[in-house]
Design a protein around this motif. Sequence first.
Motif, PDB file in Angstrom:
ATOM      1  N   UNK A 106      20.999  57.931  36.430  1.00  0.00           N
ATOM      2  CA  UNK A 106      21.258  57.236  35.174  1.00  0.00           C
ATOM      3  C   UNK A 106      19.988  57.045  34.339  1.00  0.00           C
ATOM      4  N   UNK A 107      18.821  57.326  34.921  1.00  0.00           N
ATOM      5  CA  UNK A 107      17.557  57.087  34.218  1.00  0.00           C
ATOM      6  C   UNK A 107      16.970  58.341  33.588  1.00  0.00           C
ATOM      7  N   UNK A 108      17.681  59.456  33.651  1.00  0.00           N
ATOM      8  CA  UNK A 108      17.146  60.719  33.158  1.00  0.00           C
ATOM      9  C   UNK A 108      18.184  61.455  32.319  1.00  0.00           C
ATOM     10  N   UNK A 109      17.700  62.446  31.567  1.00  0.00           N
ATOM     11  CA  UNK A 109      18.582  63.330  30.788  1.00  0.00           C
ATOM     12  C   UNK A 109      18.063  64.751  30.914  1.00  0.00           C
ATOM     13  N   UNK A 110      18.973  65.704  30.952  1.00  0.00           N
ATOM     14  CA  UNK A 110      18.581  67.105  31.111  1.00  0.00           C
ATOM     15  C   UNK A 110      18.385  67.757  29.746  1.00  0.00           C
ATOM     16  N   UNK A 111      17.301  68.536  29.642  1.00  0.00           N
ATOM     17  CA  UNK A 111      16.988  69.233  28.399  1.00  0.00           C
ATOM     18  C   UNK A 111      16.009  70.353  28.701  1.00  0.00           C
ATOM     19  N   UNK A 112      16.239  71.529  28.172  1.00  0.00           N
ATOM     20  CA  UNK A 112      15.353  72.690  28.345  1.00  0.00           C
ATOM     21  C   UNK A 112      15.178  73.073  29.812  1.00  0.00           C
ATOM     22  N   UNK A 113      16.167  72.759  30.636  1.00  0.00           N
ATOM     23  CA  UNK A 113      16.107  73.112  32.051  1.00  0.00           C
ATOM     24  C   UNK A 113      15.370  72.115  32.913  1.00  0.00           C
ATOM     25  N   UNK A 114      14.906  71.019  32.326  1.00  0.00           N
ATOM     26  CA  UNK A 114      14.184  69.989  33.062  1.00  0.00           C
ATOM     27  C   UNK A 114      14.892  68.649  32.854  1.00  0.00           C
ATOM     28  N   UNK A 115      14.464  67.640  33.627  1.00  0.00           N
ATOM     29  CA  UNK A 115      14.999  66.292  33.497  1.00  0.00           C
ATOM     30  C   UNK A 115      13.905  65.384  32.954  1.00  0.00           C
ATOM     31  N   UNK A 116      14.276  64.546  31.969  1.00  0.00           N
ATOM     32  CA  UNK A 116      13.309  63.727  31.251  1.00  0.00           C
ATOM     33  C   UNK A 116      13.644  62.244  31.433  1.00  0.00           C
ATOM     34  N   UNK A 117      12.633  61.461  31.744  1.00  0.00           N
ATOM     35  CA  UNK A 117      12.822  60.025  31.927  1.00  0.00           C
ATOM     36  C   UNK A 117      13.366  59.392  30.646  1.00  0.00           C
ATOM     37  N   UNK A 118      14.358  58.504  30.811  1.00  0.00           N
ATOM     38  CA  UNK A 118      14.991  57.832  29.680  1.00  0.00           C
ATOM     39  C   UNK A 118      15.048  56.320  29.895  1.00  0.00           C
ATOM     40  N   UNK A 119      14.151  55.794  30.717  1.00  0.00           N
ATOM     41  CA  UNK A 119      14.186  54.374  31.058  1.00  0.00           C
ATOM     42  C   UNK A 119      12.788  53.783  31.039  1.00  0.00           C
ATOM     43  N   UNK A 120      12.641  52.640  30.365  1.00  0.00           N
ATOM     44  CA  UNK A 120      11.343  51.969  30.324  1.00  0.00           C
ATOM     45  C   UNK A 120      10.963  51.365  31.671  1.00  0.00           C
ATOM     46  N   UNK A 121      11.923  51.236  32.573  1.00  0.00           N
ATOM     47  CA  UNK A 121      11.616  50.658  33.881  1.00  0.00           C
ATOM     48  C   UNK A 121      10.798  51.597  34.757  1.00  0.00           C
ATOM     49  N   UNK A 122      10.719  52.876  34.382  1.00  0.00           N
ATOM     50  CA  UNK A 122       9.903  53.841  35.128  1.00  0.00           C
ATOM     51  C   UNK A 122       8.483  53.782  34.569  1.00  0.00           C
ATOM     52  N   UNK A 123       7.486  53.426  35.366  1.00  0.00           N
ATOM     53  CA  UNK A 123       6.106  53.321  34.852  1.00  0.00           C
ATOM     54  C   UNK A 123       5.626  54.645  34.266  1.00  0.00           C
ATOM     55  N   UNK A 124       5.133  54.593  33.042  1.00  0.00           N
ATOM     56  CA  UNK A 124       4.677  55.814  32.381  1.00  0.00           C
ATOM     57  C   UNK A 124       3.565  56.495  33.169  1.00  0.00           C
ATOM     58  N   UNK A 125       2.706  55.722  33.794  1.00  0.00           N
ATOM     59  CA  UNK A 125       1.588  56.288  34.560  1.00  0.00           C
ATOM     60  C   UNK A 125       2.049  57.164  35.713  1.00  0.00           C
ATOM     61  N   UNK A 126       3.308  56.997  36.130  1.00  0.00           N
ATOM     62  CA  UNK A 126       3.824  57.801  37.235  1.00  0.00           C
ATOM     63  C   UNK A 126       4.171  59.221  36.822  1.00  0.00           C
ATOM     64  N   UNK A 127       4.354  59.438  35.504  1.00  0.00           N
ATOM     65  CA  UNK A 127       4.788  60.778  35.080  1.00  0.00           C
ATOM     66  C   UNK A 127       4.108  61.287  33.811  1.00  0.00           C
ATOM     67  N   UNK A 128       3.443  60.423  33.049  1.00  0.00           N
ATOM     68  CA  UNK A 128       2.650  60.805  31.873  1.00  0.00           C
ATOM     69  C   UNK A 128       3.422  61.655  30.872  1.00  0.00           C
TER      70      UNK A 128
END
Length: 384
Positions: free
Chosen positions: A263-285
């Motif tokens: 529920x925290x991601x969305x698929x685009x261009x063959x990859x999955x992208x974080x869509x939740x502020x609860x995921x620390x940005x530093x973990x994925x940049x």
Amino acid sequence: MDYKTSRRTFLFVAGVGAVSAASGVIASPPSPQPLNEPPAGSRLAFEEDWAGGKIDSKKWYVLRKKWGDGNHGVVPENVRIETDTVAGRRQNVLVCEAHGDHYDGPVTGLWGKKDRVGGVIVSKPFFASGRFEVVMKIGSRIPSNGGPENPAHPKGCVPAIWTYGYRWVDGDAQRKDEFVSTKPLYNPHMPAYGLAANEYWSELDFPEFGKDGDFRQALYNTFCQNRHDPNLFEAAIATDGRYHTFTTEWRTQLQLLDGITDQQVAKHLGYWWVQSKSVPFADYLGNPLKRLGKDRYAVYQGKSVTHWIDGKPVGTHNKYVPAMAAQLNLGVWLPKWAGPAPWKTAQVSFASVKVWQYDDPGDVRGVLVDDITDNFRPDGTELR
């Protein structure tokens, strides 16, 4: 506004000046390590020595581009093929010419100005993890009429080798601080210029010479989205007016990212992208994720970048290393942060290029796909 040019100028003037040059701290080289052969399974994906006597338009294009502050861009008229002696043998080389503060010849750059104009060539292919080997000569050993006082140290210009990939993403101005389901690439954690927009940025500089006119040290930088790690490494061995081999190895990886749900991601261009502020940005940049199963994800990320000159270790980065494929750039330019260029002409020469691709699991391809575009006309007027 040319967002790419503006941000690059800010980062090199403020970022390097504040972090490295102003502090007087030069990064220490790593413990000596051999430059081994490329690993098994790697592939030689690109090779160039200009033996055909021309620039192959299927492999390269040449920029007419505004390039930061304090200069008048780069133009195709400053890029050509000549012959030179490389390791005792005459051969074709690529020459990128720089026009200094005293240049009075026929070539003009941005706004029709003659001074502080360089030349840059860009690969058509995009490259990700692998080995980049470039044979380059800065300046010359022989003084020339109108050239720099020290022909091997053309103070005021920046000879450089780098990879670069870029993508501008617009969000929703009314929802600037939120993820937007219809625009999966938009990330509120990395706003650009205070706007509801992002810059996806992949760059490795290996290296850029000539900050403040200093050719004893060189800038080796990493850029990953809105993060930047500047380093000054000793590189005086390569500034004697002779050809030297610059080798850089870029590695990427997949890193398991615990706690991510479907529920925290969305698929685009063959990859999955974080869509939740609860995921620390530093973990994925801002990098995309790979789905491993229900509620199981790993992030594509850069692992390290290691540099050698003539097979001798120079330094290593393991911070803010990008994962997204980018194009190889070669050339010379004259930004404000290089200082005065009290001469007419100087040049940097490239004898050969080889690129091996490692296809590491952390490589991201197909997200950054646009060529760098010209932004002024041959008459010097800006394109809007």
